[in-house]
Motif scaffolding. Sequence first.
Motif, PDB file in Angstrom:
ATOM      1  N   TYR A   1      -1.983 -12.568  -5.385  1.00  0.00           N
ATOM      2  CA  TYR A   1      -0.888 -12.608  -6.359  1.00  0.00           C
ATOM      3  C   TYR A   1      -0.704 -14.025  -6.900  1.00  0.00           C
ATOM      4  O   TYR A   1      -0.469 -14.213  -8.105  1.00  0.00           O
ATOM      5  CB  TYR A   1       0.417 -12.134  -5.720  1.00  0.00           C
ATOM      6  CG  TYR A   1       0.497 -10.656  -5.468  1.00  0.00           C
ATOM      7  CD1 TYR A   1       0.568  -9.746  -6.518  1.00  0.00           C
ATOM      8  CD2 TYR A   1       0.539 -10.154  -4.175  1.00  0.00           C
ATOM      9  CE1 TYR A   1       0.657  -8.377  -6.285  1.00  0.00           C
ATOM     10  CE2 TYR A   1       0.627  -8.790  -3.934  1.00  0.00           C
ATOM     11  CZ  TYR A   1       0.688  -7.910  -4.989  1.00  0.00           C
ATOM     12  OH  TYR A   1       0.775  -6.559  -4.754  1.00  0.00           O
TER      13      TYR A   1
ATOM     14  N   MET B   1      -4.621  -4.814  -9.618  1.00  0.00           N
ATOM     15  CA  MET B   1      -4.330  -3.680  -8.749  1.00  0.00           C
ATOM     16  C   MET B   1      -5.578  -2.810  -8.566  1.00  0.00           C
ATOM     17  O   MET B   1      -5.859  -2.320  -7.465  1.00  0.00           O
ATOM     18  CB  MET B   1      -3.202  -2.821  -9.352  1.00  0.00           C
ATOM     19  CG  MET B   1      -1.845  -3.502  -9.449  1.00  0.00           C
ATOM     20  SD  MET B   1      -1.161  -4.039  -7.871  1.00  0.00           S
ATOM     21  CE  MET B   1      -1.532  -5.795  -7.940  1.00  0.00           C
TER      22      MET B   1
ATOM     23  N   PHE C   1      -6.795  -2.338  -4.792  1.00  0.00           N
ATOM     24  CA  PHE C   1      -6.212  -1.195  -4.104  1.00  0.00           C
ATOM     25  C   PHE C   1      -6.814   0.173  -4.411  1.00  0.00           C
ATOM     26  O   PHE C   1      -6.598   1.103  -3.649  1.00  0.00           O
ATOM     27  CB  PHE C   1      -4.705  -1.134  -4.384  1.00  0.00           C
ATOM     28  CG  PHE C   1      -3.963  -2.362  -3.963  1.00  0.00           C
ATOM     29  CD1 PHE C   1      -4.062  -2.839  -2.666  1.00  0.00           C
ATOM     30  CD2 PHE C   1      -3.160  -3.062  -4.863  1.00  0.00           C
ATOM     31  CE1 PHE C   1      -3.384  -3.980  -2.265  1.00  0.00           C
ATOM     32  CE2 PHE C   1      -2.480  -4.204  -4.469  1.00  0.00           C
ATOM     33  CZ  PHE C   1      -2.597  -4.663  -3.170  1.00  0.00           C
TER      34      PHE C   1
ATOM     35  N   LEU D   1       0.610   3.809  -7.850  1.00  0.00           N
ATOM     36  CA  LEU D   1       0.687   2.353  -7.909  1.00  0.00           C
ATOM     37  C   LEU D   1       0.578   1.892  -9.346  1.00  0.00           C
ATOM     38  O   LEU D   1       1.296   0.980  -9.781  1.00  0.00           O
ATOM     39  CB  LEU D   1      -0.427   1.719  -7.071  1.00  0.00           C
ATOM     40  CG  LEU D   1      -0.539   2.141  -5.607  1.00  0.00           C
ATOM     41  CD1 LEU D   1      -1.574   1.267  -4.901  1.00  0.00           C
ATOM     42  CD2 LEU D   1       0.798   2.050  -4.900  1.00  0.00           C
TER      43      LEU D   1
ATOM     44  N   VAL E   1       3.122  -0.410 -12.296  1.00  0.00           N
ATOM     45  CA  VAL E   1       2.780  -1.465 -13.249  1.00  0.00           C
ATOM     46  C   VAL E   1       3.215  -1.067 -14.651  1.00  0.00           C
ATOM     47  O   VAL E   1       3.829  -1.850 -15.385  1.00  0.00           O
ATOM     48  CB  VAL E   1       1.262  -1.767 -13.213  1.00  0.00           C
ATOM     49  CG1 VAL E   1       0.887  -2.785 -14.285  1.00  0.00           C
ATOM     50  CG2 VAL E   1       0.851  -2.263 -11.829  1.00  0.00           C
TER      51      VAL E   1
ATOM     52  N   HIS F   1       5.323  -5.863  -4.248  1.00  0.00           N
ATOM     53  CA  HIS F   1       4.418  -5.506  -3.158  1.00  0.00           C
ATOM     54  C   HIS F   1       5.157  -4.713  -2.080  1.00  0.00           C
ATOM     55  O   HIS F   1       4.643  -3.725  -1.560  1.00  0.00           O
ATOM     56  CB  HIS F   1       3.795  -6.766  -2.551  1.00  0.00           C
ATOM     57  CG  HIS F   1       2.611  -6.487  -1.679  1.00  0.00           C
ATOM     58  ND1 HIS F   1       1.377  -6.151  -2.186  1.00  0.00           N
ATOM     59  CD2 HIS F   1       2.465  -6.467  -0.333  1.00  0.00           C
ATOM     60  CE1 HIS F   1       0.513  -5.948  -1.191  1.00  0.00           C
ATOM     61  NE2 HIS F   1       1.157  -6.132  -0.057  1.00  0.00           N
TER      62      HIS F   1
ATOM     63  N   ILE G   1       3.764  -1.217  -3.247  1.00  0.00           N
ATOM     64  CA  ILE G   1       2.443  -1.219  -2.624  1.00  0.00           C
ATOM     65  C   ILE G   1       2.524  -0.933  -1.129  1.00  0.00           C
ATOM     66  O   ILE G   1       1.804  -0.094  -0.600  1.00  0.00           O
ATOM     67  CB  ILE G   1       1.736  -2.577  -2.839  1.00  0.00           C
ATOM     68  CG1 ILE G   1       1.678  -2.937  -4.334  1.00  0.00           C
ATOM     69  CG2 ILE G   1       0.342  -2.549  -2.229  1.00  0.00           C
ATOM     70  CD1 ILE G   1       0.861  -1.995  -5.179  1.00  0.00           C
TER      71      ILE G   1
END
Length: 260
Positions: free
Chosen positions: A57, A98, A102, A113, A117, A128, A132
């Motif tokens: 990040y 992402m 992920f 997820l 966004v 997160h 997440i």
Amino acid sequence: MMVVDGAQLFVRYAYPPNSRGSCGPPDSDALLHYGQSRVTDQGLRELAKGFAGAWPYLELIAGSNGITDPLDARVVEAYWVGNSLLDSVGITNIGNSMEDRFRARTGRQFPHLAEGVLAGGVPHHSFHVFEIYPWLGLLHDDRRHATALNVLDRCRIRWGEVLAVTGDDAVVRSRPLVWDGASLAVGEPVVETAKHAVNGTGFVDGLAPGDVVSLHWNWVCDRLSTHQLQRLQHFTARHLRIANNGVEHRGAAIALERHG
């Protein structure tokens, strides 16, 4: 308010979960020593890179804003507390990050997820934690919802007012997360005890009643200016809103790297 460099600011927020073994390299004593001594060197930078949750990040925020150093203080503040850098990252950059991190591990859960966004999620720690990290999906599990709520609350960066300081501990009035069976919210104030030092030495000098501070797990991380408090509250509310809109979609826990 004393200005600290970005690596030292990172220590203040990363040490609490690291000391619990829940993210980052195994040598939490080294991280504590760096924070107590205020020394920043290549060793500290290498420790920071070992936080598999947080470091990507920081790279994302820095790279999207033309900043070469992921440990630039503005970048570190953006991730843990929030600032204007987050809104400059851009949905494409966030989405690509992402995808890279992920999709392979989340499988059928990945679209949820991605929805976070598209709904306005940005690379803030609360994103997160709420979008997440797997605990949101366990709030509907009667056997595990109390644990899930506690982890979500302690893992996020929260805020509070210092009421008293005694030795290595501070008494703080803060607002925990609450769950009504359908949505998460920031609840009414409660009084808690948090650590601010070990053997008399901590990260925040001269902590005193009336200080507004940030907290991570059971630690006081930093003093917050009025503007920082507003930004932390803003991004927390943003990601809580996104989480609540998607909470019904969350299934079993997603196996991800430890949160960082």
